[in-house]
Design a protein around this motif. Structure first.
Motif, mmCIF file in Angstrom:
data_model
loop_
_atom_site.group_PDB
_atom_site.id
_atom_site.type_symbol
_atom_site.label_atom_id
_atom_site.label_comp_id
_atom_site.label_asym_id
_atom_site.label_seq_id
_atom_site.Cartn_x
_atom_site.Cartn_y
_atom_site.Cartn_z
ATOM 1 N N ASN A 280 16.337 9.353 -16.300
ATOM 2 C CA ASN A 280 15.694 8.287 -14.315
ATOM 3 C C ASN A 280 14.337 8.806 -14.513
ATOM 4 O O ASN A 280 13.770 10.069 -14.979
ATOM 5 N N GLU B 91 10.204 9.159 -12.978
ATOM 6 C CA GLU B 91 9.767 9.438 -12.228
ATOM 7 C C GLU B 91 9.239 8.439 -10.516
ATOM 8 O O GLU B 91 8.467 7.072 -11.599
ATOM 9 N N GLY B 92 9.522 8.000 -9.755
ATOM 10 C CA GLY B 92 9.555 6.787 -9.039
ATOM 11 C C GLY B 92 10.413 6.194 -8.571
ATOM 12 O O GLY B 92 10.299 5.462 -8.179
#
Length: 476
Positions: A454, A456-457
């Motif tokens: 995943n 960041e953000g």
């Protein structure tokens, strides 16, 4: 249970056989040692007595003096008549006097007498054996009485070995009893120990039979934190994994059946509609033909994906290696999907760092398959974010390709499984669940890495690392 009994039998036979051998060896050694000790002690005592007696009579220098004083000594002064017999023998080896009196004027003819009366080298000589007259086991020591260095008589001490042999037998019997006690202790301790191993193994055997019969997911109760416990954990983990694999396979069969049925239904429906003349508008006919072509292409891709997976499972998966411009191959895939994504409302951006990449030995068709599959997955699972970023850059001797979407991402508990075959997780998107498994195999065959995580953000990021700038041996 036959094999388990065989283990118990072999264990007990081997362990008890070794212990029994050691015990018998120890008892034998003890018997020899005790016999040697007692016999040596008695022999030394008798020799000392005999030599003392000779020393006592050393002042006498004629046979008549020897005879006279020995007779007096035997009849009046000798002590220990109840345990020891003292004999006085003439130069011919015949008994002239005895403290027992019964053996007078007999000739025992034993080796100790011959040694004491040896005319060349008379000396104190011990002997152990059976008494020629009674057959009783005795120990005898004969010491010479000499005149001018020549033996004229001999002093002989004789004692029965009955009590000594009985004492040795008692000691050996006690040693055997102790050995049997030790053997019994080893037997029962081994029996308990073997049972603590055999019974869990028998339980594990029964459970594994049930697993082999189809009871996937069944667990064995762990009893101890030892090697058996480790085996239990391994089998429990295997059972759980097989159960998960079977569930995934069942879900895959169900999913792939649905995935195949949907495009087939669309193809059949539009084909029958057009064939029956129900659609006369040219635009609708074109639309229907477009759907047929699109769904047929999707079916083809699914079948190809299944065939690739089948080749991987059967070991028939190979690479056609040739020099490849890695950056150009990736850019072709990006440009191919850019217009397609734009029609779906997704913006595909590509970051060109301007770096030059050397050609690498690789399979261009397989790499293009990986790039297209990752881009397709990004749109399928993360297209709701409306944007996908693609980039390629160098890190030392690696080409690093990243594809990021801005969708919901992947649940953390599903990340370790996303590359597993048949795994679809909580995603509702259409697909077979084997695309990423095939991609991972292709990248691994190129000695690279396929990483999924995943970003960041929000959203998911896929990283493909492939070796460049060094000589590598690509797996085939």
């Amino acid at each position: 249970m036959t094999k388990i009994k065989g283990i118990r039998k072999r264990w007990m036979t081997n362990s008890l056989g070794v212990v029994l051998f050691v015990i018998l060896l120890a008892v034998t050694a003890l018997s020899v040692a005790m016999g040697s000790y007692y016999y040596a002690t008695m022999s030394n005592a008798l020799q000392a007595k005999a030599e003392y007696a000779v020393e006592f009579f050393s002042d006498y220098r004629t046979k008549s003096e020897y005879y006279q004083h020995v007779l007096t000594y035997v009849n009046n002064e000798f002590e220990g008549k109840d345990q020891l017999e003292m004999q006085f023998l003439d130069a011919n080896g015949s008994i002239r006097f005895s403290t027992f009196g019964l053996a007078a004027f007999t000739s025992p003819g034993t080796p100790d007498i011959a040694g004491a009366l040896n005319p060349d080298e008379p000396k104190t000589t011990p002997w152990t054996g059976d008494d020629p007259s009674t057959g009783e086991r005795i120990m005898a020591v004969s010491s010479p009485l000499t005149v001018d260095g020549k033996p004229v008589a001999a002093i002989r001490y004789v004692t029965s070995l009955k009590l000594v042999d009985r004492q040795i037998v008692i000691i050996v019997a006690i040693a055997l009893a102790v050995g049997l006690a030790i053997l019994s202790l080893v037997y029962f301790s081994n029996l308990y120990f073997v049972r603590s191993i055999v019974e869990p193994v028998a339980q594990i055997t029964e459970i594994t039979k049930r697993i082999a019969a189809g009871s996937y997911g069944i667990q064995i109760e762990k009893q101890n934190d030892d090697e058996i416990g480790d085996l239990t954990d391994a089998i429990n983990d295997m059972s759980a994994r097989i159960n998960e694999s079977e569930k995934a396979k069942s879900e895959f069969i169900s999913s792939i059946s649905h995935e195949l049925r949907t495009p087939l239904t669309a193809i059949n429906g539009w084909a029958e509609t057009i064939m029956n003349g129900e659609v006369r508008n040219a635009a609708d006919v074109k639309k229907g033909m477009g759907i047929i072509v699109s769904e047929a292409r999707r079916l083809t891709n699914m079948v190809e994906e299944l065939l690739e997976f089948s080749r991987i499972e059967d070991g028939r998966f190979t690479l056609s290696i040739e020099p490849v411009d890695l950056k150009a191959e990736f850019e072709d895939a990006v440009y191919t999907y850019r217009e397609f994504f734009r029609k779906s409302g997704i913006e595909l951006t590509y970051e060109d760092t301007g770096e030059e990449f050397p050609t690498v030995d690789a399979d261009p068709e397989r790499l293009r398959q990986v790039f297209c599959n990752i881009l397709d997955n990004a749109a399928k699972h993360g297209g709701s974010g409306g944007r996908i970023d693609a980039a390629i850059h160098r890190e030392d001797h690696w080409a690093v390709i990243t594809i990021r979407d801005y969708g919901p991402g992947i649940p953390e508990d599903e990340l370790p499984h996303v590359k597993s075959k048949f795994y679809k997780g909580s995603s509702k998107a259409r697909g077979s669940g084997i695309g990423l498994a095939v991609c991972d195999e292709i990248v691994t065959r190129h000695e690279g890495e396929l990483l999924i995580g995943n970003a960041e953000g929000g959203g998911c990021i896929v990283t493909i690392r492939l070796p460049i700038g060094t000589e590598t041996t690509i797996g085939t």
